[in-house]
Design a protein around this motif. Structure first.
Motif, PDB file in Angstrom:
ATOM      1  N   PHE A 132       0.923  -1.307   0.058  1.00  0.00           N
ATOM      2  CA  PHE A 132       0.013   0.018   0.123  1.00  0.00           C
ATOM      3  C   PHE A 132       0.867   1.420  -0.070  1.00  0.00           C
ATOM      4  O   PHE A 132       0.608   2.216  -0.872  1.00  0.00           O
ATOM      5  N   VAL A 133       2.006   1.355   0.965  1.00  0.00           N
ATOM      6  CA  VAL A 133       2.961   2.345   0.913  1.00  0.00           C
ATOM      7  C   VAL A 133       3.493   2.594  -0.482  1.00  0.00           C
ATOM      8  O   VAL A 133       3.715   3.739  -0.951  1.00  0.00           O
ATOM      9  N   ALA A 134       3.908   1.787  -1.135  1.00  0.00           N
ATOM     10  CA  ALA A 134       4.281   1.500  -2.299  1.00  0.00           C
ATOM     11  C   ALA A 134       3.368   2.134  -3.316  1.00  0.00           C
ATOM     12  O   ALA A 134       3.821   2.834  -4.420  1.00  0.00           O
ATOM     13  N   ARG A 135       2.222   1.765  -3.330  1.00  0.00           N
ATOM     14  CA  ARG A 135       1.130   2.434  -4.274  1.00  0.00           C
ATOM     15  C   ARG A 135       1.086   3.812  -3.838  1.00  0.00           C
ATOM     16  O   ARG A 135       0.795   4.662  -4.978  1.00  0.00           O
ATOM     17  N   LEU A 136       0.868   4.178  -2.876  1.00  0.00           N
ATOM     18  CA  LEU A 136       0.891   5.523  -2.557  1.00  0.00           C
ATOM     19  C   LEU A 136       1.918   6.410  -3.123  1.00  0.00           C
ATOM     20  O   LEU A 136       1.801   7.546  -3.843  1.00  0.00           O
ATOM     21  N   ALA A 138       0.714  11.900  -0.934  1.00  0.00           N
ATOM     22  CA  ALA A 138       0.988  12.337   0.430  1.00  0.00           C
ATOM     23  C   ALA A 138       0.281  11.513   1.720  1.00  0.00           C
ATOM     24  O   ALA A 138      -0.863  11.226   1.344  1.00  0.00           O
ATOM     25  N   PHE A 139       1.033  10.942   2.410  1.00  0.00           N
ATOM     26  CA  PHE A 139       0.589  10.428   3.595  1.00  0.00           C
ATOM     27  C   PHE A 139       1.267  10.279   4.876  1.00  0.00           C
ATOM     28  O   PHE A 139       2.730  10.651   4.710  1.00  0.00           O
ATOM     29  N   ASN A 163      -2.657   7.656   7.194  1.00  0.00           N
ATOM     30  CA  ASN A 163      -3.760   8.784   6.818  1.00  0.00           C
ATOM     31  C   ASN A 163      -3.309   9.500   5.275  1.00  0.00           C
ATOM     32  O   ASN A 163      -2.259   9.505   5.026  1.00  0.00           O
ATOM     33  N   VAL A 164      -4.623   9.508   4.673  1.00  0.00           N
ATOM     34  CA  VAL A 164      -4.355  10.064   3.180  1.00  0.00           C
ATOM     35  C   VAL A 164      -5.634  10.908   2.951  1.00  0.00           C
ATOM     36  O   VAL A 164      -6.467  10.917   3.638  1.00  0.00           O
ATOM     37  N   ALA A 165      -5.505  11.803   1.949  1.00  0.00           N
ATOM     38  CA  ALA A 165      -6.487  12.574   1.660  1.00  0.00           C
ATOM     39  C   ALA A 165      -6.900  12.370   0.151  1.00  0.00           C
ATOM     40  O   ALA A 165      -5.948  12.145  -0.819  1.00  0.00           O
ATOM     41  N   ASP A 166      -8.133  12.162  -0.256  1.00  0.00           N
ATOM     42  CA  ASP A 166      -8.740  12.085  -1.790  1.00  0.00           C
ATOM     43  C   ASP A 166      -8.526  13.236  -2.537  1.00  0.00           C
ATOM     44  O   ASP A 166      -8.200  14.527  -1.834  1.00  0.00           O
ATOM     45  N   VAL A 167      -8.992  13.182  -3.649  1.00  0.00           N
ATOM     46  CA  VAL A 167      -9.088  14.649  -4.685  1.00  0.00           C
ATOM     47  C   VAL A 167      -9.706  15.719  -3.915  1.00  0.00           C
ATOM     48  O   VAL A 167      -9.351  16.689  -4.237  1.00  0.00           O
ATOM     49  N   ALA A 223       0.134  -3.501  13.386  1.00  0.00           N
ATOM     50  CA  ALA A 223       1.409  -2.959  13.417  1.00  0.00           C
ATOM     51  C   ALA A 223       2.564  -4.072  13.110  1.00  0.00           C
ATOM     52  O   ALA A 223       3.706  -3.411  12.859  1.00  0.00           O
ATOM     53  N   GLY A 224       2.614  -5.336  13.182  1.00  0.00           N
ATOM     54  CA  GLY A 224       3.492  -6.066  12.756  1.00  0.00           C
ATOM     55  C   GLY A 224       3.905  -6.035  11.453  1.00  0.00           C
ATOM     56  O   GLY A 224       4.835  -6.610  11.044  1.00  0.00           O
ATOM     57  N   GLU A 225       3.159  -5.421  10.693  1.00  0.00           N
ATOM     58  CA  GLU A 225       3.282  -5.614   8.933  1.00  0.00           C
ATOM     59  C   GLU A 225       4.251  -4.315   8.593  1.00  0.00           C
ATOM     60  O   GLU A 225       4.921  -4.296   7.580  1.00  0.00           O
ATOM     61  N   ALA A 226       4.302  -3.271   9.661  1.00  0.00           N
ATOM     62  CA  ALA A 226       4.985  -2.157   9.353  1.00  0.00           C
ATOM     63  C   ALA A 226       6.083  -1.848  10.018  1.00  0.00           C
ATOM     64  O   ALA A 226       6.223  -1.967  11.164  1.00  0.00           O
ATOM     65  N   ASP A 227       7.387  -1.219   9.467  1.00  0.00           N
ATOM     66  CA  ASP A 227       8.447  -0.755   9.996  1.00  0.00           C
ATOM     67  C   ASP A 227       8.368   0.703   9.825  1.00  0.00           C
ATOM     68  O   ASP A 227       8.910   1.200   8.715  1.00  0.00           O
ATOM     69  N   LEU A 228       7.978   1.341  10.787  1.00  0.00           N
ATOM     70  CA  LEU A 228       7.707   2.843  10.594  1.00  0.00           C
ATOM     71  C   LEU A 228       9.263   3.694  10.329  1.00  0.00           C
ATOM     72  O   LEU A 228       9.344   4.906   9.686  1.00  0.00           O
ATOM     73  N   LYS A 229      10.443   3.094  10.840  1.00  0.00           N
ATOM     74  CA  LYS A 229      11.643   3.593  10.643  1.00  0.00           C
ATOM     75  C   LYS A 229      11.906   3.837   9.183  1.00  0.00           C
ATOM     76  O   LYS A 229      12.486   4.729   8.607  1.00  0.00           O
ATOM     77  N   ASP A 230      11.034   3.010   8.391  1.00  0.00           N
ATOM     78  CA  ASP A 230      11.502   2.766   6.748  1.00  0.00           C
ATOM     79  C   ASP A 230      10.665   4.056   6.193  1.00  0.00           C
ATOM     80  O   ASP A 230      10.942   4.303   5.029  1.00  0.00           O
ATOM     81  N   GLU A 231       9.670   4.427   6.895  1.00  0.00           N
ATOM     82  CA  GLU A 231       8.873   5.394   6.321  1.00  0.00           C
ATOM     83  C   GLU A 231       9.126   6.900   6.652  1.00  0.00           C
ATOM     84  O   GLU A 231       8.551   7.736   5.986  1.00  0.00           O
ATOM     85  N   MET A 232      10.020   6.903   7.432  1.00  0.00           N
ATOM     86  CA  MET A 232      10.353   8.467   7.927  1.00  0.00           C
ATOM     87  C   MET A 232      11.241   9.112   6.837  1.00  0.00           C
ATOM     88  O   MET A 232      11.946   8.409   6.417  1.00  0.00           O
TER      89      MET A 232
END
Length: 130
Positions: free
Chosen positions: A81-85, A91-92, A106-110, A121-130
């Motif tokens: 999902f993050v890759a798709r964004l 922006a997210f 969190n995202v916003a549509d058009v 939370a086990g799916e996400a490594d937020l360090k990679d997203e910062m």
């Protein structure tokens, strides 16, 4: 009575085609059958369920009508999902919810509607997203 789940969200927009494209490209929803209500709109499906209903309105109505604060989906596949964004230049922000095993993206549509997509939370490594 027991409430089971969110059935659908109905959004009014004066950018119907762009909203259909955004929900399809960014969230992966699929446009599908919709009753003929006598006005333009679209139903966007998750599997066999029409989750987001879009209704086309004139620009002056879309600009003055209140918007919902947010709606949320529960999902799996955080990294995809993050890759798709990123692929769609959306922006997210990703937030670990205190006390819960949930990461909220969190995202916003058009039209600027706030949507959050919740992942374990086990799916996400937020360090990679910062």
């Amino acid at each position: 009575m027991n409430i089971g789940r969110l059935d659908h969200v109905n959004l009014r927009t004066n950018r119907l085609d762009q909203m259909v494209a955004w929900y399809s490209n960014v969230l992966g929803l699929v446009p599908g059958e919709r009753p003929d209500f006598g006005f333009r709109g679209a139903w966007l499906y998750v599997g066999s369920h029409p989750m987001v209903h879009l209704v086309e309105v004139p620009a002056e109505c879309a600009a003055t009508d209140p918007k919902i604060e947010h709606f949320a989906f529960t999902a799996q596949g955080y990294k995809g999902f993050v890759a798709r964004l990123r692929d769609n230049n959306v922006a997210f922000d990703a937030v670990k919810i205190p006390g819960l095993s949930i990461v909220q993206v969190n995202v916003a549509d058009v039209d600027g509607n706030h949507i959050h997509v919740d992942f374990n939370a086990g799916e996400a490594d937020l360090k990679d997203e910062m």
